[in-house]
Design a protein around this motif. Structure first.
Motif, PDB file in Angstrom:
ATOM      1  N   GLU A   1       0.809  -1.303   0.109  1.00 35.79           N
ATOM      2  CA  GLU A   1      -0.174  -0.005   0.044  1.00 35.79           C
ATOM      3  C   GLU A   1       0.716   1.178   0.017  1.00 35.79           C
ATOM      4  O   GLU A   1       0.817   2.319  -0.665  1.00 35.79           O
ATOM      5  CB  GLU A   1      -0.971   0.114   1.243  1.00 35.79           C
ATOM      6  CG  GLU A   1      -1.720  -1.052   1.376  1.00 35.79           C
ATOM      7  CD  GLU A   1      -2.958  -1.223   0.525  1.00 35.79           C
ATOM      8  OE1 GLU A   1      -3.113  -0.150  -0.093  1.00 35.79           O
ATOM      9  OE2 GLU A   1      -3.644  -2.158   0.425  1.00 35.79           O
TER      10      GLU A   1
ATOM     11  N   GLU B   1      -4.684   5.055   0.137  1.00 36.17           N
ATOM     12  CA  GLU B   1      -3.573   4.033   0.170  1.00 36.17           C
ATOM     13  C   GLU B   1      -2.637   3.963   1.292  1.00 36.17           C
ATOM     14  O   GLU B   1      -2.223   3.132   1.908  1.00 36.17           O
ATOM     15  CB  GLU B   1      -2.694   4.052  -1.106  1.00 36.17           C
ATOM     16  CG  GLU B   1      -3.834   3.881  -2.620  1.00 36.17           C
ATOM     17  CD  GLU B   1      -4.451   2.696  -2.641  1.00 36.17           C
ATOM     18  OE1 GLU B   1      -4.453   1.872  -1.628  1.00 36.17           O
ATOM     19  OE2 GLU B   1      -5.080   2.545  -3.527  1.00 36.17           O
TER      20      GLU B   1
ATOM     21  N   HIS C   1      -4.468   2.666   4.074  1.00 36.89           N
ATOM     22  CA  HIS C   1      -4.662   1.247   4.128  1.00 36.89           C
ATOM     23  C   HIS C   1      -3.028   0.764   4.830  1.00 36.89           C
ATOM     24  O   HIS C   1      -3.114  -0.317   5.240  1.00 36.89           O
ATOM     25  CB  HIS C   1      -4.523   0.806   2.643  1.00 36.89           C
ATOM     26  CG  HIS C   1      -6.029   1.275   2.031  1.00 36.89           C
ATOM     27  ND1 HIS C   1      -6.418   1.083   0.691  1.00 36.89           N
ATOM     28  CD2 HIS C   1      -7.083   1.762   2.613  1.00 36.89           C
ATOM     29  CE1 HIS C   1      -7.614   1.412   0.467  1.00 36.89           C
ATOM     30  NE2 HIS C   1      -8.008   2.112   1.491  1.00 36.89           N
TER      31      HIS C   1
ATOM     32  N   GLU D   1     -11.995   1.073  -1.362  1.00 41.76           N
ATOM     33  CA  GLU D   1     -11.416   0.457  -2.703  1.00 41.76           C
ATOM     34  C   GLU D   1     -12.280   1.012  -3.808  1.00 41.76           C
ATOM     35  O   GLU D   1     -11.986   1.202  -5.052  1.00 41.76           O
ATOM     36  CB  GLU D   1     -11.004  -0.908  -2.773  1.00 41.76           C
ATOM     37  CG  GLU D   1      -9.690  -1.416  -2.123  1.00 41.76           C
ATOM     38  CD  GLU D   1      -8.623  -0.711  -2.386  1.00 41.76           C
ATOM     39  OE1 GLU D   1      -8.742  -0.126  -3.595  1.00 41.76           O
ATOM     40  OE2 GLU D   1      -7.461  -0.732  -1.909  1.00 41.76           O
TER      41      GLU D   1
END
Ligand SMILES: [Fe+2]
Ligand SMILES: [Fe+2]
Lengths: 116, 330
Positions: free
Chosen positions: B60, B90, B93, B173
């Motif tokens: 990520e 990201e 994440h 996502e």
């Protein structure tokens, strides 16, 4: 869940990954709780690293509320949490399990009385 | 005879105890119970998950680089805002995943150091360059699309913190894939030059994206135990096939051609793809992809140049602690 929660008497820290040099000092770990809507309780959403409480709050804002997920945030140092021992969950929770008379369905109310 | 038993009992007892615990552990997994951080777990389960979750986290973080490359050059403010928000996601994440890995006993700092030293892997896909704006469209559409295929089953992974992190990630996502496909639709409806750019990007990314699902089932070394532990719910080839079947009609809608002339639909309706060049995959994993050195250099530079910020924050926190102690003593 904080990795070090609890007294640690029942669980030694797992092996460090082999061959690692601790080049970077660790920043304290915080647990994040968010009140998502008016009238709801704060709920644990995850953890993050920050050197102090102010930065923990700011990081929590950026990390856990990028889409309006919250009205209020609590941050708590992870090592301030005392956790029960999952291995002792039988002993811990059995007293509640055996007391079925604590539930309304234990009592019989005649049908004629209707909903109570 | 008795003493002999005593001599060996220590190790044997531990072995028997571990076998009993391992059986109880497997029974919990079979009953679809979630394993939580303080629960007993086999050392190999802990090790496998630490490796998998931290590699996922590194992916990520490194994955921010190819797209970050285009933030300042996005063709409109709308695209720029969307791309910036995606790259921020990201990063988030990566942080959710490091936190999940830490519940297994590693620290984020040591996991990051493993990545910076080149000992830990990240997804091969992020070692390819983003040459044109169309690459940003293809990444959202296909790279995030493939990631979603992989991550949805992980929402039911046996390890609680990983499964919960995946639920958050999957919610976020879907915007990533849609914004990528929107870019592709715009290019496909544009000028001949724009269409050619979209096709070129698809040509370059198609095969590396298929490699994202990992080696073919016969060659995959980690699958068996991961399946038994319900870390993995579908095989690499099953997920790859699902992805191809979902993607072909999307490419057809765009009027783009998947760069696989041998591809055909079988009687069951599945799209059969040609052989994947696993040598390329091995080369990229071994550090010889087009951008491996670049990506590592960028991560190390960011880490080194951020050191003073971490030190300053720590020094400030330390000063405040001293002041509080002093005030309390007054
Ligand atoms: Fe992601
Ligand atoms: Fe994404």
């Amino acid at each position: 869940m904080p990795k070090n929660a609890g007294t640690g008497k029942w669980r030694k820290l797992p092996n460090r990954i082999e061959g690692t040099v601790m080049a970077t000092p660790n920043t304290p770990l915080w647990e994040v709780f968010i009140r998502s809507r008016n009238g709801l309780a704060h709920k644990h959403v995850g953890s993050l690293h920050a050197s102090d409480a102010t930065m923990a709050l700011q990081n929590a804002r950026d990390l856990y509320t990028r889409r309006g997920e919250g009205l209020s945030i609590w941050v708590v140092p992870s090592n301030a949490i005392t956790a029960s021992d999952p291995a002792e969950k039988g002993m811990m929770f059995e007293p509640a399990e055996s007391k079925i008379y604590r539930h309304p369905t234990f009592y019989e109310v005649p049908d004629e009385v209707g909903h109570m | 005879m008795y003493t002999q038993a005593l001599n060996t009992s220590d190790a044997d007892d531990r072995h028997i105890e571990d076998a009993a615990r391992a059986a109880a552990f497997q029974a919990r997994i079979d009953a679809e119970e979630r394993i939580e951080p303080n629960d007993w777990m086999p050392a190999a389960y802990r090790k496998t998950l630490t490796r998998q979750i931290s590699q996922h986290a590194h992916s990520e973080i490194v994955g921010m680089l190819p797209e970050g490359n285009w933030i300042t050059r996005a063709p409109s403010l709308r695209r720029k805002a969307a791309l910036l928000a995606k790259v921020q996601d990201e990063c988030g994440h990566g942080l959710y995943l490091y936190a999940a890995a830490e519940t297994l006993g590693a620290s984020r700092e040591e996991l990051v150091d493993l990545m910076l030293s080149g000992k830990a892997k990240y997804s091969s896909i992020f070692n390819y360059p983003t040459l044109t704006w169309a690459d940003i469209g293809v990444i959202g559409w296909l790279v995030d699309g493939a990631a979603i295929m992989n991550q949805i089953p992980l929402c039911r992974c046996s390890y609680g913190p990983y499964a919960r992190a995946m639920i958050r990630v999957c919610k976020e996502e879907s915007f990533h894939q849609r914004q990528g496909y929107e870019i592709m639709v715009t290019l496909a409806r544009g000028t001949e030059e724009q269409k050619a750019m979209a096709q070129d990007a698809l040509n370059r990314w198609w095969w590396p994206v298929l490699m994202m699902f990992g080696p073919p089932d016969q060659a995959s070394q980690h699958s068996d135990t991961s399946t038994r532990w319900k870390i993995k719910r579908f095989s690499n080839d099953e997920l790859r096939q699902k992805f191809v079947d979902a993607t072909v009609p999307q490419a057809q809608y765009l009027g783009l051609t998947i760069p696989d002339p041998g591809m055909k639909q079988n009687e069951a309706g599945h799209w059969e793809y040609s052989a994947i060049d696993w040598d390329e995959f091995k080369q990229v994993l071994a550090g010889n992809g087009p951008c491996n050195r670049d990506r590592m250099a960028a991560r190390r530079k960011a880490h080194d140049e951020g050191a003073w910020v971490r030190e300053a924050a720590e020094a400030y926190a330390e000063k405040r602690r001293h002041r509080q102690v002093a005030q309390a003593a007054e």
